[in-house]
Design an enzyme around this catalytic site. Structure first.
Site, PDB file in Angstrom:
ATOM      1  N   GLY A 101     -13.847 -21.070  -4.404  1.00 38.65           N
ATOM      2  CA  GLY A 101     -12.306 -21.228  -4.434  1.00 38.65           C
ATOM      3  C   GLY A 101     -12.133 -22.238  -2.793  1.00 38.65           C
ATOM      4  O   GLY A 101     -13.025 -22.606  -2.422  1.00 38.65           O
ATOM      5  N   VAL A 126       0.887  -1.364  -0.224  1.00 40.06           N
ATOM      6  CA  VAL A 126       0.196   0.028   0.067  1.00 40.06           C
ATOM      7  C   VAL A 126       0.933   1.163   0.117  1.00 40.06           C
ATOM      8  O   VAL A 126       0.527   2.179  -0.925  1.00 40.06           O
ATOM      9  CB  VAL A 126      -0.850   0.225   1.258  1.00 40.06           C
ATOM     10  N   CYS A 186      -6.066  -8.805   3.981  1.00 40.71           N
ATOM     11  CA  CYS A 186      -6.881  -7.838   4.234  1.00 40.71           C
ATOM     12  C   CYS A 186      -8.300  -8.653   4.602  1.00 40.71           C
ATOM     13  O   CYS A 186      -8.824  -7.937   5.655  1.00 40.71           O
ATOM     14  CB  CYS A 186      -7.135  -7.167   3.024  1.00 40.71           C
TER      15      CYS A 186
HETATM   16  C1  UGA Z   1      -8.827  -6.859  -0.927  1.00 42.87           C
HETATM   17  C2  UGA Z   1      -9.915  -6.068  -1.621  1.00 42.87           C
HETATM   18  O1  UGA Z   1     -10.321  -6.747  -2.748  1.00 42.87           O
HETATM   19  C3  UGA Z   1      -9.372  -4.454  -1.899  1.00 42.87           C
HETATM   20  O2  UGA Z   1     -10.300  -3.920  -2.426  1.00 42.87           O
HETATM   21  C4  UGA Z   1      -8.776  -4.127  -0.712  1.00 42.87           C
HETATM   22  O3  UGA Z   1      -8.285  -2.778  -0.900  1.00 42.87           O
HETATM   23  C5  UGA Z   1      -7.707  -4.898  -0.265  1.00 42.87           C
HETATM   24  O4  UGA Z   1      -8.529  -6.126   0.075  1.00 42.87           O
HETATM   25  C6  UGA Z   1      -7.256  -4.016   1.002  1.00 42.87           C
HETATM   26  O5  UGA Z   1      -7.816  -4.192   2.114  1.00 42.87           O
HETATM   27  O6  UGA Z   1      -6.253  -3.640   1.241  1.00 42.87           O
HETATM   28  P1  UGA Z   1      -6.753  -8.481  -1.953  1.00 42.87           P
HETATM   29  O7  UGA Z   1      -6.709  -8.682  -0.310  1.00 42.87           O
HETATM   30  O8  UGA Z   1      -5.759  -8.085  -2.821  1.00 42.87           O
HETATM   31  O9  UGA Z   1      -8.017  -6.977  -1.764  1.00 42.87           O
HETATM   32  O10 UGA Z   1      -7.484  -9.519  -2.655  1.00 42.87           O
HETATM   33  P2  UGA Z   1      -8.837  -9.803  -3.489  1.00 42.87           P
HETATM   34  O11 UGA Z   1      -8.500  -9.811  -4.703  1.00 42.87           O
HETATM   35  O12 UGA Z   1     -10.064  -9.264  -2.787  1.00 42.87           O
HETATM   36  O13 UGA Z   1      -8.905 -11.457  -2.890  1.00 42.87           O
HETATM   37  C7  UGA Z   1      -9.189 -11.915  -1.584  1.00 42.87           C
HETATM   38  C8  UGA Z   1      -9.316 -13.267  -1.424  1.00 42.87           C
HETATM   39  O14 UGA Z   1     -10.575 -13.675  -2.123  1.00 42.87           O
HETATM   40  C9  UGA Z   1      -8.314 -14.185  -2.081  1.00 42.87           C
HETATM   41  O15 UGA Z   1      -8.118 -15.270  -1.487  1.00 42.87           O
HETATM   42  C10 UGA Z   1      -8.852 -14.522  -3.353  1.00 42.87           C
HETATM   43  O16 UGA Z   1      -8.411 -15.745  -3.971  1.00 42.87           O
HETATM   44  C11 UGA Z   1     -10.463 -14.660  -3.064  1.00 42.87           C
HETATM   45  N1  UGA Z   1     -11.426 -14.723  -4.181  1.00 42.87           N
HETATM   46  C12 UGA Z   1     -11.666 -13.557  -4.740  1.00 42.87           C
HETATM   47  C13 UGA Z   1     -12.113 -15.806  -4.366  1.00 42.87           C
HETATM   48  O17 UGA Z   1     -12.004 -16.771  -3.808  1.00 42.87           O
HETATM   49  N2  UGA Z   1     -13.193 -15.528  -5.443  1.00 42.87           N
HETATM   50  C14 UGA Z   1     -13.350 -14.361  -6.139  1.00 42.87           C
HETATM   51  O18 UGA Z   1     -14.310 -14.506  -7.207  1.00 42.87           O
HETATM   52  C15 UGA Z   1     -12.593 -13.265  -5.829  1.00 42.87           C
END
Ligand code: UGA
Length: 423
Positions: A248, A13, A255
């Site tokens: 998943g 960040v 986060c």
């Molecule tokens: C998340 C939020 O999406 C961001 O908007 C936020 O700024 C960030 O946290 C933060 O608080 O800093 P991030 O942790 O990078 O972002 O990850 P995501 O892309 O949100 O994925 C989170 C989890 O959900 C992962 O384990 C991913 O594999 C899972 N996921 C995501 C799924 O299982 N299915 C999906 O369709 C999407």
């Protein structure tokens, strides 16, 4: 207007914020307590896997708009306009956010902050923190939550859906909001508590959405429906949307789990139950249990001495981040039941406790009774699955990300199992 900015903390960040603000034309000094890391950043070396970030850091260094220093106090200058706090707020033992790093930085800079300097928090902090910290430093604190996803952080910063700034001091909030003037995005100027709440509410909504979709996938498995068809049918409804509907092995990362637990804690601290969010957290554990059950089934009930091959360890593709990764939790749980784990992840090398980490995916599957796909790296799709079948000792490929072509694997002689998908 070009501003002088100090950013404390150079995680994904802080570093993305610093490098992108320099790209927008501001003068930025980034501080970290890790002197070796600062040295590497001065040489343009970026440790984290974040597409485009190293280029922006190197460009910032060349143009002189981006500098790196050791320690927060070295970043504050007599004409600093805005200080960003981007230090970690990890989960404390009781689930609440641990604010020690934030408080420590503020203690360090309190006496040298120039008059009128706005202090902005990017770190996710409990609702009410900005106002409490403002009393501590005697300067306005602005909550400016970030919505950056790991792996697409630079793009998310430069093409935001919205900018949120909140403070009891509106002019300080506006000053922070104006830093992003070059970006085409609606800017919301709120009170501090609402800005802090936006961040938690958004992340926890995503967590609830994912737990819901994972539960639907479990149900699809049991009633013979295909979750891909189901989520496609759901996603056409604009009130639901198409994104964040992929089942998943459970949601992880630095986060969502931390923020979901912290919001439950925030609710409890004001005497409010939040059973919906608690259930979403529990469902995330159930999803992990579901994966473990399927591995046990494929191993005829016992994991003792079973060789298991893992493809993917990062919490999602596009990062090398293992923090709160479902893949690591699954690997640990399998190892605790006596399984021997060999794993490959294209972005991860080195040593990991209890896991034999290998650089070659074919080495990871060699002799395995079961292979699990745990991170959705696209390169796993184009593996030679006939070769995988020859190398494995068993037949089952458990594709927790629904990444692979089941027919292709069947033709290779393997038994493919997705999440919520017919075999
Ligand atoms: C998340 C939020 O999406 C961001 O908007 C936020 O700024 C960030 O946290 C933060 O608080 O800093 P991030 O942790 O990078 O972002 O990850 P995501 O892309 O949100 O994925 C989170 C989890 O959900 C992962 O384990 C991913 O594999 C899972 N996921 C995501 C799924 O299982 N299915 C999906 O369709 C999407």
């Amino acid at each position: 207007m070009q501003r002088k900015i100090a950013v404390v903390g150079t995680g994904y960040v802080g570093l993305t914020t610093g490098a992108c603000l320099a790209t927008l034309g501001h003068q930025v000094v980034c501080a970290d307590i890790d002197a070796a890391k600062v040295e590497r950043l001065r040489a343009g070396e970026v440790d984290i896997l974040e597409p485009g970030l190293a280029d922006l850091v190197q460009r910032g260094l060349r143009t002189g708009r981006l500098r790196f220093v050791v320690g927060a106090s070295a970043a504050v200058e007599p004409d600093t306009d805005v200080l960003f706090l981007c230090v970690p707020t990890p989960m404390g033992v009781d689930g609440s956010a641990d604010l020690r790093a934030v408080v420590s930085v503020l203690g360090e800079v309190r006496d040298i902050l120039p008059p009128g300097c706005a202090v902005a928090t990017k770190s996710t902090v409990p609702v009410g923190t900005a106002d409490r910290l403002a009393m501590m430093v005697g300067s306005p604190i602005v909550s400016n939550p970030e919505f950056l996803r790991e792996g697409t952080a630079v793009d998310d910063f430069l093409h935001p859906d919205r900018i949120v700034v909140g403070s009891s001091d509106r002019s300080a909030a506006r000053k922070v909001g104006e830093l992003y003037q070059g970006l085409q995005a609606p800017t919301l100027i709120l009170d501090a508590a609402s800005a802090e709440m936006v961040k938690y509410a958004a992340n926890c909504f995503l967590a609830v959405k994912l737990s819901y979709v994972n539960a639907i996938a479990q149900l699809c498995d049991r009633v013979g429906a295909d979750v891909l068809a189901v989520t496609e049918g759901m996603g056409y409804d604009p009130r639901i949307g198409r994104s964040f509907l992929k089942p998943g092995p459970g949601w992880g990362g630095s986060c969502l789990p931390k923020d979901a637990n912290a919001l439950v804690h925030v609710a409890e601290s004001v005497g409010l139950e939040f059973p919906l969010l608690r259930s979403a957290i529990e469902q995330n554990q159930r999803q992990l249990d579901e994966v473990l059950d399927r591995v046990r089934q494929a191993c005829d009930g016992t994991l003792r001495g079973a060789r298991i091959g893992l493809l993917g360890l990062a919490f999602k593709a596009g990062t090398n981040d293992l923090r709160d990764s479902p893949a690591i939790r699954i690997a640990d749980a399998l190892a605790a039941e006596g399984a021997e784990i060999t794993a490959h992840d294209p972005a991860i090398s080195g040593e990991l406790p209890g896991i034999r980490l290998v650089d070659d995916p074919y080495e990871a599957v060699k002799g395995a009774v079961v292979v699990l796909v745990l991170t959705e790296w696209p390169e796993f799709r184009s593996l030679d699955w006939t070769r995988v079948a020859e190398l494995m000792d068993g037949f089952t490929v458990l594709d927790t990300r629904n990444l692979l072509d089941g027919d292709l694997l069947s033709r290779a002689g393997l038994t493919w199992r997705g999440m919520g998908r017919p075999c």
